[in-house]
Design an enzyme around this catalytic site. Structure first.
Site, PDB file in Angstrom:
ATOM      1  N   SER A  43       0.794  -1.226   0.000  1.00 14.37           N
ATOM      2  CA  SER A  43       0.000   0.000   0.000  1.00 14.37           C
ATOM      3  C   SER A  43       0.830   1.281   0.000  1.00 14.37           C
ATOM      4  O   SER A  43       0.277   2.356  -0.205  1.00 14.37           O
ATOM      5  CB  SER A  43      -0.970  -0.010   1.178  1.00 14.37           C
ATOM      6  OG  SER A  43      -0.266  -0.194   2.387  1.00 14.37           O
ATOM      7  N   HIS A  94      -5.805  -3.736  -2.263  1.00 10.79           N
ATOM      8  CA  HIS A  94      -5.505  -2.919  -3.453  1.00 10.79           C
ATOM      9  C   HIS A  94      -5.359  -3.786  -4.703  1.00 10.79           C
ATOM     10  O   HIS A  94      -4.755  -3.365  -5.678  1.00 10.79           O
ATOM     11  CB  HIS A  94      -4.225  -2.119  -3.241  1.00 10.79           C
ATOM     12  CG  HIS A  94      -4.287  -1.196  -2.069  1.00 10.79           C
ATOM     13  ND1 HIS A  94      -4.910   0.035  -2.112  1.00 10.79           N
ATOM     14  CD2 HIS A  94      -3.840  -1.338  -0.800  1.00 10.79           C
ATOM     15  CE1 HIS A  94      -4.819   0.618  -0.926  1.00 10.79           C
ATOM     16  NE2 HIS A  94      -4.179  -0.195  -0.114  1.00 10.79           N
ATOM     17  N   LYS A 109     -11.886   0.107  -0.885  1.00 11.57           N
ATOM     18  CA  LYS A 109     -10.883   0.703  -1.777  1.00 11.57           C
ATOM     19  C   LYS A 109     -11.522   0.844  -3.168  1.00 11.57           C
ATOM     20  O   LYS A 109     -12.173   1.831  -3.424  1.00 11.57           O
ATOM     21  CB  LYS A 109      -9.609  -0.135  -1.778  1.00 11.57           C
ATOM     22  CG  LYS A 109      -8.996  -0.295  -0.360  1.00 11.57           C
ATOM     23  CD  LYS A 109      -8.146   0.888   0.060  1.00 11.57           C
ATOM     24  CE  LYS A 109      -7.920   1.045   1.550  1.00 11.57           C
ATOM     25  NZ  LYS A 109      -7.121   0.033   2.217  1.00 11.57           N
TER      26      LYS A 109
HETATM   27  C1  LIG Z   1      -6.877  -0.122   3.751  1.00 12.26           C
HETATM   28  C2  LIG Z   1      -6.297  -1.433   4.018  1.00 12.26           C
HETATM   29  C3  LIG Z   1      -6.825  -2.264   5.003  1.00 12.26           C
HETATM   30  C4  LIG Z   1      -7.916  -1.825   5.940  1.00 12.26           C
HETATM   31  O1  LIG Z   1      -9.114  -1.668   5.283  1.00 12.26           O
HETATM   32  P1  LIG Z   1     -10.240  -0.670   5.788  1.00 12.26           P
HETATM   33  O2  LIG Z   1     -11.414  -1.095   5.045  1.00 12.26           O
HETATM   34  O3  LIG Z   1      -9.785   0.710   5.413  1.00 12.26           O
HETATM   35  O4  LIG Z   1     -10.366  -0.829   7.262  1.00 12.26           O
HETATM   36  C5  LIG Z   1      -6.263  -3.515   5.151  1.00 12.26           C
HETATM   37  N1  LIG Z   1      -5.235  -3.923   4.389  1.00 12.26           N
HETATM   38  C6  LIG Z   1      -4.688  -3.134   3.442  1.00 12.26           C
HETATM   39  C7  LIG Z   1      -3.535  -3.632   2.640  1.00 12.26           C
HETATM   40  C8  LIG Z   1      -5.195  -1.862   3.237  1.00 12.26           C
HETATM   41  O5  LIG Z   1      -4.643  -1.067   2.334  1.00 12.26           O
END
Ligand SMILES: *Cc1c(COP(=O)(O)O)cnc(C)c1O
Length: 402
Positions: A191, A219, A250
């Site tokens: 990320s 992602h 996302k």
């Molecule tokens: C954003 C994210 C999360 C957490 O997800 P949310 O829905 O924002 O709580 C978990 N793992 C990764 C790799 C992320 O980028």
């Protein structure tokens, strides 16, 4: 809350230190966080009355406000209201939650799925429910904070391997005693750097060492693979992942997280994960929006084509201009600056020219790799990407980076 002023309380001291830092950044006009959007329209966002181009969101497929998703959320609101007054195993499950889980299982080509009300909580709850004190978890050094926190909460032995370094993972797996529970956890797409895990090799090592494999596709779903089905499609793999974790926040314009996998795994999780048992269910409008989003991704694969075209255009354009974008091959594009101060100045320069982009500084990323983290989406036109790249180029020259 009045704080003791004598400096003897480390908790109070910590609070004061953070407040000092925020105050200083604000005084220098270098504070960029928590700016409220006044309106959101595709890749455009209104902030402080100004129309800006959004380069900080995760709207990879430009799905926010999609008529079908909007209608599904509205219908769920009419039918079930804004919340459930319950946790999933008691009063909190509606028909919509069951349909969401069926849709996720189908999308991920798995037997079953479980949906949670937060992606962060999913990793925390699932990892800690799977592991006990005598097990070992192997985690990539650049894994998301929610994975790290889940590993710590599990109280299992926590082994971190060098980022995407398959020799290091192999060595560490080989050292683990036989008959120990082993779980390997990786992000599909990292990320902060936007690079992709070497999944075929991770799968091979997990099979060789009899470790379970969990992959976080936050992602990756909607982003990787010809039709956006994620990392297995990207590498042309049919199996190898035991625990398919993802988020509904996302590419998917809702909130929540999920795990897809074998039916027995999902039954286990439904009765053990504390984030599922002791936390309220997803609001029905969010569950309906998420379910419909998976259907839209299936029905409109051209969105993934546009995203992939934009990613190529953005990364190659930045490289041509002389920027270091590390090994990114996804919509998350780090523009490496080096030191914190220049990253802050480049963010300010860009925002003054209506590009909403944010700096990422150490310790969130390793010292010396402070950066602008720019996210490109299917909602950007090529002209908009071109404009942004020209602004970044001017900013780079302004601070002496280019
Ligand atoms: C954003 C994210 C999360 C957490 O997800 P949310 O829905 O924002 O709580 C978990 N793992 C990764 C790799 C992320 O980028």
């Amino acid at each position: 809350m009045p704080l003791p002023q004598d400096g003897n309380n480390p908790i109070a001291w910590r609070i004061q230190q953070m407040n000092e830092r925020v105050k200083q950044n604000k005084a220098q006009d270098l504070y960029f966080y928590l700016q409220p959007a006044e309106a959101v329209n595709g890749a455009h966002v209104t902030i402080n009355g100004r129309d800006m181009l959004q380069f900080a969101s995760y709207a990879y497929l430009d799905l926010l406000g999609h008529p079908k998703i909007q209608a599904a959320a509205q219908q769920a609101l009419d039918e079930f209201g804004s919340g459930t007054h319950g946790v999933r195993i008691l009063a909190g499950t509606t028909r919509i939650h069951v349909e969401l889980e069926e849709t996720i299982a189908q999308f991920k080509k798995a037997e079953a799925a479980i949906a949670f009300s937060s992606g962060y909580g999913t990793n925390l709850g699932v990892i800690s429910a799977l592991l006990g004190r005598n097990d070992i978890v192997f985690s990539d050094k650049l894994n998301h904070a929610s994975i790290v926190d889940g590993c710590l909460l599990s109280r299992s032995k926590f082994v971190r391997f060098n980022h995407n370094d398959m020799n290091d993972l192999g060595r560490k797996l080989a050292k683990a005693p036989a008959k120990t529970g082993k779980l390997v956890v990786v992000d599909a797409v990292f990320s902060m750097d936007g690079d992709v895990i070497n999944l075929p090799e991770v799968v091979r090592l997990c099979k060789q060492h009899e470790a379970l494999l969990m992959v976080d596709e936050a992602h990756s779903v909607g982003v990787l693979g010809e039709t956006g089905h994620g990392i297995m499609e990207h590498f042309g793999l049919d199996d190898g992942i035991d625990i398919h974790m993802g988020t509904l926040s996302k590419a998917i314009p809702a909130i929540g997280g999920y795990v897809a996998g074998d039916a027995e795994l999902i039954t286990y999780l439904k009765h053990t994960v504390r984030a599922f048992i002791f936390s309220a269910a997803l609001p029905p409008p969010a569950a309906a929006a998420a379910k419909t989003s998976f259907e839209v991704i299936e029905a409109e694969p051209e969105r993934i084509k546009i995203l992939q075209r934009n990613v190529d255009y953005f990364i190659s354009g930045l490289r041509k201009r002389g920027f270091n974008t590390m090994n990114s091959e996804t919509p998350i594009v780090p523009i490496i600056v080096g030191d914190d101060e220049r990253a802050l100045l480049m963010a300010k320069f860009s925002q003054e020219r209506d590009i909403f982009v944010l700096p990422v500084l150490s310790p969130a990323v390793p010292q010396g790799t402070s950066r602008l983290r720019a996210n490109v989406t299917a909602g950007h036109t090529l002209d908009e990407i071109e404009y942004a790249m020209n602004v970044f180029e001017q900013a780079g020259k302004e601070v002496g980076l280019l």
